[in-house]
Design an enzyme around this catalytic site. Structure first.
Site, PDB file in Angstrom:
ATOM      1  N   LYS A  86       0.817  -1.213   0.000  1.00  0.00           N
ATOM      2  CA  LYS A  86       0.000   0.000   0.000  1.00  0.00           C
ATOM      3  C   LYS A  86       0.851   1.263   0.000  1.00  0.00           C
ATOM      4  O   LYS A  86       0.437   2.303  -0.506  1.00  0.00           O
ATOM      5  CB  LYS A  86      -0.950  -0.014   1.188  1.00  0.00           C
ATOM      6  CG  LYS A  86      -2.068  -1.010   0.992  1.00  0.00           C
ATOM      7  CD  LYS A  86      -3.139  -0.890   2.054  1.00  0.00           C
ATOM      8  CE  LYS A  86      -4.396  -1.642   1.661  1.00  0.00           C
ATOM      9  NZ  LYS A  86      -4.239  -3.106   1.746  1.00  0.00           N
ATOM     10  N   GLU A 108     -10.485   6.327   2.641  1.00  0.00           N
ATOM     11  CA  GLU A 108     -11.337   5.349   3.301  1.00  0.00           C
ATOM     12  C   GLU A 108     -10.436   4.218   3.776  1.00  0.00           C
ATOM     13  O   GLU A 108      -9.366   3.999   3.216  1.00  0.00           O
ATOM     14  CB  GLU A 108     -12.370   4.792   2.307  1.00  0.00           C
ATOM     15  CG  GLU A 108     -11.867   3.624   1.436  1.00  0.00           C
ATOM     16  CD  GLU A 108     -10.761   3.986   0.444  1.00  0.00           C
ATOM     17  OE1 GLU A 108     -10.538   5.195   0.215  1.00  0.00           O
ATOM     18  OE2 GLU A 108     -10.129   3.061  -0.089  1.00  0.00           O
ATOM     19  N   SER A 376       2.049  -9.654  -0.591  1.00  0.00           N
ATOM     20  CA  SER A 376       1.610  -8.252  -0.551  1.00  0.00           C
ATOM     21  C   SER A 376       1.910  -7.579   0.776  1.00  0.00           C
ATOM     22  O   SER A 376       2.098  -6.364   0.826  1.00  0.00           O
ATOM     23  CB  SER A 376       0.121  -8.168  -0.869  1.00  0.00           C
ATOM     24  OG  SER A 376      -0.620  -9.035  -0.025  1.00  0.00           O
TER      25      SER A 376
HETATM   26  C1  LIG Z   1      -5.026  -4.152   1.321  1.00  0.00           C
HETATM   27  C2  LIG Z   1      -4.277  -5.383   1.154  1.00  0.00           C
HETATM   28  C3  LIG Z   1      -4.552  -6.288   0.102  1.00  0.00           C
HETATM   29  C4  LIG Z   1      -5.695  -6.128  -0.860  1.00  0.00           C
HETATM   30  O1  LIG Z   1      -5.591  -5.046  -1.736  1.00  0.00           O
HETATM   31  P1  LIG Z   1      -5.282  -5.168  -3.289  1.00  0.00           P
HETATM   32  O2  LIG Z   1      -5.676  -3.833  -3.808  1.00  0.00           O
HETATM   33  O3  LIG Z   1      -6.115  -6.271  -3.865  1.00  0.00           O
HETATM   34  O4  LIG Z   1      -3.841  -5.442  -3.425  1.00  0.00           O
HETATM   35  C5  LIG Z   1      -3.744  -7.407  -0.017  1.00  0.00           C
HETATM   36  N1  LIG Z   1      -2.739  -7.656   0.842  1.00  0.00           N
HETATM   37  C6  LIG Z   1      -2.441  -6.815   1.855  1.00  0.00           C
HETATM   38  C7  LIG Z   1      -1.317  -7.165   2.772  1.00  0.00           C
HETATM   39  C8  LIG Z   1      -3.200  -5.662   2.052  1.00  0.00           C
HETATM   40  O5  LIG Z   1      -2.894  -4.845   3.075  1.00  0.00           O
END
Ligand SMILES: *Cc1c(COP(=O)(O)O)cnc(C)c1O
Length: 408
Positions: A86, A108, A376
């Site tokens: 993010k 948000e 992620s």
């Molecule tokens: C917010 C989040 C996601 C989901 O968001 P995408 O826009 O689909 O990438 C995935 N993994 C983590 C660790 C997150 O914080």
């Protein structure tokens, strides 16, 4: 992207007329940034200094040996500042806000991760910051709310509707409409009205650019498959963009919750429960009833618990360029357990969805092949949920003891 912000049949900018001029300004600034090579240089310099980029591509030797098939590589977005991909999006948008001369950002947040990232960015750039969060989520995510407030953000609990993420998005749009001149809405994923899906994907493409270079350096050739979890779709778009033009299979993994037939999941592109619709300013596949009312979604991973999905991914699904699968809550906990034990790495519950599918498919691939799992984010934030899932008795004792300390 076509002129009107459509990707095939999907996307667009369904916005109230009062927002037109603000969107024109944002589109123009974004357009200039894309034309200007110094913008991307400034962005990558900022990310290397403030957010540990380039993040490593870790070879998971033990997991690879365990499954006996493809060599498994993990793209470490968990090592970003605030622990997830993010940061890429919010820092990129922060640079645009600076260029537009605006002084205030709003966002948000559901689980609080995007709110945290935005509050961090606002503190660094010196912007005023208001975060909209459903009242239910404020209560569920106290640690994130605490940090956001400590970094100077105002967190507004939203009391409308189901008092969760989608209500927070509606409230953020309401704020924006009344504070157009000085405020930018930092949208958190590759959804929303154009240009957000493309713009957020562009900032996230830094993941795929790095991963493509790193896999060639470390493995000598492109991967057979790349796996990413899909909430709104931003981390998936980020890593996929490094391989879209290549002969690499791309796999998006959605939240299967209690199973695709349970009615308790958040799978929009696989499964049969979603249908085309327009909501929150864009056209895509949504989990909704016949009247277009959004359904309740469920996932053990708060970041995947969302009714819509990136219009770009809806298009890539139509074109069969990305294959979509789902992972259940139970499978996610098992994959997390294995990854912690064999690699000493703690993936976020969201990211663990991608691990589940990769683990199912790794054994069927030859040992010369490589696969990349986009991790992620890190799982530290999920300690409450994970400890609960493992039914850890000493954790329970710890929580009760802390609560009693406060009661004294
Ligand atoms: C917010 C989040 C996601 C989901 O968001 P995408 O826009 O689909 O990438 C995935 N993994 C983590 C660790 C997150 O914080």
């Amino acid at each position: 992207m076509s002129k009107k912000g459509f990707f095939g049949n999907w996307g667009g900018a369904y916005i109230p007329e009062v927002l037109n001029q603000t969107f024109r300004q944002l589109e123009a600034e974004y357009g200039r940034a894309r034309q200007d090579p110094s913008f991307w240089q400034e962005y990558t310099a900022l990310m290397s200094n403030y957010s540990c980029r380039p993040t490593p591509l870790t070879y998971a030797a033990n997991l690879s040996r365990h499954f006996g098939g493809a060599q498994i590589y993990i793209k470490r977005e968990d090592l970003n500042h605030t622990g997830a991909h993010k940061a890429n999006n919010v820092m990129g948008q922060g640079l645009l806000v600076k260029r537009m001369g605006k002084k205030r950002v709003i966002a948000e947040t559901g689980a609080g991760q995007h709110g945290m990232a935005t509050a961090t960015m606002a503190a660094k750039f010196g912007f005023a910051c208001t975060i909209y969060m459903g009242e239910v989520d404020v209560r569920r995510q106290r640690p994130n709310v605490f940090w956001m407030e400590k970094m100077g953000a105002t967190v507004v609990p939203v009391k409308d509707g189901s008092r969760t993420l989608k209500d927070a998005i509606n409230e953020a749009f309401r704020d924006w409409v009344t504070n157009l001149d000085d405020t930018h809405y930092v949208f958190g994923t590759a959804c929303g009205p154009a240009p957000f899906p493309e713009m957020v994907s562009w900032f996230q493409s830094i993941i795929g650019q790095e991963a493509a270079r790193q896999i060639l350096e470390q493995h000598g050739r492109l991967p057979a498959r790349v796996y990413a979890c899909v909430g709104g779709g931003s981390n998936a778009m980020g890593v996929f963009q490094g391989f879209l033009g290549d002969d690499v299979e791309l796999v998006g993994v959605e939240a299967g919750g209690h199973g695709l037939d349970s009615g308790r999941h958040a799978s929009r592109l696989c499964g049969r429960d979603a249908s085309p619709g327009v909501a929150q300013g864009y056209k895509s596949m949504f989990l909704q009833n016949e009247d277009g009312q959004m359904l309740e979604t469920h996932s053990v991973a708060a970041g995947l618990d969302y009714v819509g999905v990136s219009p770009i991914l809806s298009d890539l699904a139509d074109k069969k360029r990305v294959r979509f699968e789902s992972a259940t809550d139970q499978e996610v906990i098992a994959a997390l357990d294995l990854t912690m034990r064999l690699e000493g790495i703690i993936p976020a519950l969201e990211s663990s969805h991608a691990f589940v599918q990769a683990f199912k498919e790794a054994p069927e691939l030859p040992q010369e092949a490589a696969i990349i799992i986009n991790m992620s984010g890190r799982g530290d934030k999920d300690i409450f949920t994970i400890a609960h899932a493992f039914d850890d008795p000493s954790w329970k004792e710890f929580i009760i003891a802390r609560a009693e300390e406060y009661r004294k």
